[in-house]
Design an enzyme around this catalytic site. Structure first.
Site: not given
Length: 708
Positions: A81, A233
């Protein structure tokens, strides 16, 4: 051939300012706010169906209700992400390529628009791209319209970058299905209703906490044979631990016989589709706008720094040269000036209101003066007033209207003295003004002398602003020019000249609107020195309205640009002309052209910074204010003026300074477009003597002059 009207360029100027403001707003309130919101706190979950809490990470609809799906057994879907990030995404991609693993990247629209090259690499290496909203907003806290806008703009950014669109969405701040609360459910429902699918995760590594590579790798390890969607992430902060964790995690998963697949492949979804031409074009436009906004903000940051440095350097230069000038002895000239007559030329066009005060104070001079009034086609009673006074030593010449420069040249042709003083038809002189103005001509190398023009009608806020500007301009700027031997202007309000020098340069130039600046530069290029005599005070009438002020400064600025361009060859001159070219012209270009053009953008940026970084914005504003106030105090002290009007400096940035900036910008646009300006004549009210010393109002020739 007809030239375009200057008024037409306001459209271009307005559009430019609006575009600049829009880009700054886009960057400051959209791009720079990405990921700045606080992570939401879990709330009640009583509305979330148990089937979703206990279900798989993929959420869609069967037409009636939300349904979920899990990844196949022993399948790992790696998801990342908050990217793409120019530092961490390439490192993540390098690790994945080294281990031969495909993953799914959920990107924010802003990052996708800023770094389309990274998305191209993601897709080129076989990875999948999904949507993570445009600004990383919590979809559980926004309505349907904002949700639709966030997803649509992210789709466009993706289409512009890689020519594909995706229906797979990872809501920001989401984790696993069992963590869904009522707000999350509302956001998921809005996303699914818009035709998208939501992918949560089975394993949340919480790598954003930076718990260490080992802890991240351990959190990403499935505990059984079930399939797992792993949340990590590649943007939004320091992801060095995530990169290191991947190198630990991937070999272990491979040893367990796990399969690595993209989300669409593992969950049986249609892969991202090719975007249409319209979506690609719109996506490119979004990407360009985001990048332009970022560039504009970065540029503004640099311009603020550069402006601060230049403002500080200007303040230091002004104060240093002012100190040098103030220490000079008044009698520094080679020998005293022998008494001789002086001709005062007064060009007059519609000066009925103030011409009497001007003539009486000239004749009250302690010097031996003759006066030539040149009525340049006045449409009022200027000539009648001059004749009716019957003053001795005053000659009236009338001519058809031809402009101020032509009127001055007419006066010069009738001049019989070597020393000449030129004053405007609204100027009021002190008794010693003419004598003080011609005193520097004791030096045979001096060709012109600038007097000290002061605002007479200084009441009201506009009058105070102009009063402050005049005091600073004459008591600091002209002192600096005098010390640096590069005086650009002897003002039309009060200036002294050597007739032989004027004749050498062909008289007063008539091809520019700033004839005083043009003439001064021509004299210096001819080798004549131009100096400043602060004791030669004259009181002039300043514009009494913003409209009049605009017209006056527009003409001044446009004429100055004309004169600078006309005398650009001074850059290569020697002697005094070279000093003008290599000192005066660059100073004028920098501080009267370049910085005023940039100043409105800097002011807009400063105002916006009060909302984004109030402390820094306030300090910057205060610093610029100090840089204006300190020189103003010194200038007022040097001129023995009361400091009380200086409170108006605090209000200058609100209206006055903006007006001056816009004048410069409009003048430059007009000059580039080749438009011609007419002479901007101000309506006189005869108020030049309002602030003059009382003795000026007692006329020794005939009757007293009354204050207006």
């Amino acid at each position: 051939m007809a030239r375009p009207s200057p008024r037409a360029h306001w459209v271009l100027l307005s559009l430019t300012v609006v575009a600049l403001l829009a880009l700054l707003l886009l960057d400051l309130f959209v791009v720079k706010r990405v990921g700045q919101g606080e992570a939401p706190v879990a709330g009640p979950a009583d509305h979330v169906p148990e089937a979703l809490h206990a279900g798989g990470p993929l959420i869609g609809t069967d037409g009636d209700r939300l349904v979920s799906r899990a990844a196949p057994e022993r399948t790992v879907v790696l998801t990342f992400d908050d990217g793409p990030d120019p530092r961490w995404t390439p490192q993540v991609l390098d690790v994945l390529r080294r281990h031969g693993v495909k993953a799914t990247f959920f990107v924010t629209g802003v990052a996708a628009a800023q770094h389309p090259d990274l998305l191209e690499r993601v897709v080129a290496e076989g990875h999948e791209v999904g949507l993570h909203t445009f600004t990383h907003v919590d979809l559980g806290q926004v309505g349907e319209a904002r949700t639709s806008l966030e997803l649509d703009q992210t789709r466009l950014a993706l289409a512009g970058a890689v020519g594909r669109v995706s229906t797979l969405v990872r809501p920001p701040y989401s984790a696993t299905p069992d963590a869904l609360d009522n707000d999350d459910l509302a956001g998921v429902e809005r996303v699914v209703a818009s035709g998208h699918l939501v992918l949560l995760s089975d394993l949340d590594t919480e790598d954003w906490r930076n718990p260490g590579a080992d802890a991240i790798a351990a959190a990403a390890m499935p505990q059984d044979d079930k399939g797992a969607v792993v949340l990590m992430h590649d943007g939004g902060g320091d992801r060095s631990q995530t990169v290191a964790a991947l190198d630990l995690l991937l070999p272990k998963l491979k040893e367990q016989g796990r399969q690595f697949r993209t989300a669409s492949d593992a969950l049986g979804l249609d892969p991202p589709q090719e975007a249409g031409a319209v979506e690609r074009s719109a996506g490119v436009a979004v990407s360009l706008a985001v990048r332009a906004a970022g560039f504009t903000t970065d540029l503004m940051d640099w311009l603020v720094v550069v402006s601060a440095v230049l403002a500080l350097l200007r303040a230091v230069l002004l104060l240093a040269t002012t100190g040098i000038h103030a220490r000079r002895k008044p009698g520094r000239h080679a020998r005293p000036l022998r008494p001789q007559p002086v001709t005062v030329i007064v060009p007059a066009y519609n000066e009925e209101a103030g011409i009497e005060a001007t003539l009486r104070t000239i004749l009250a001079s302690t010097a031996d003066v003759r006066v030539i009034v040149v009525d340049d086609g006045s449409t009022d009673r200027t000539s009648e007033v001059v004749r009716s006074l019957g003053l001795p030593r005053v000659v009236l010449i009338r001519q058809p209207n031809a402009g101020k420069a032509a009127a001055l040249n007419t006066g010069l042709r009738h001049c019989e003295t070597e020393l000449v003083v030129m004053v405007d038809g609204d100027t009021v002189l002190e008794p010693d003004t003419v004598a003080e103005l011609v005193r520097p001509f004791a030096d045979p190398g001096v060709g012109a002398v600038s007097g000290n023009a002061k605002v007479g009608n200084r009441t009201g806020l506009l009058g105070r602003w102009q009063h402050i500007e005049y005091v600073i301009g004459f008591n600091l700027d002209r002192r600096m020019y005098d010390v640096m031997e590069c005086m650009p202007t002897v003002p039309g309000a009060v200036g002294g000249f050597r007739l032989s020098a004027l004749r050498e340069v062909g008289g007063v130039p008539e091809d520019t609107l700033a004839e005083d600046t043009d003439l001064t530069m021509a004299l210096e290029r001819a080798g004549w020195a131009v100096t400043y005599q602060e004791s030669a005070r004259a009181w002039t009438e300043a514009p009494a309205s913003l409209g009049q002020l605009w017209r006056q400064r527009y003409r001044w600025c446009y004429g100055t640009l004309q004169a600078m361009w006309k005398h650009r060859g001074a850059l290569f001159d020697r002697g005094l002309g070279g000093r003008l070219g290599r000192r005066g012209l660059p100073y004028l270009a920098l501080y009267q052209v370049v910085l005023p053009v940039l100043a409105p953008a800097i002011d807009v940026f400063a105002v916006l910074s009060l909302f984004t970084d109030p402390g820094r914005g306030a300090w910057a504003w205060f610093g610029f204010l100090v840089l204006q106030l300190v020189p103003a105090v010194i200038a007022f002290r040097l001129d023995r003026e009361s400091l009380r009007p200086l409170w108006a400096v605090l209000l200058q940035p609100v209206v006055y300074r903006q007006l001056m900036y816009l004048v410069v910008i409009q003048s430059i646009v007009t000059a580039i477009a080749g438009a011609r300006l007419p002479w901007q004549k101000l309506k006189r009210t005869g108020t030049a003597a309002l602030a003059a010393p009382e003795p000026l109002l007692e006329d020794p020739v005939t009757t007293p002059i009354r204050r207006p």
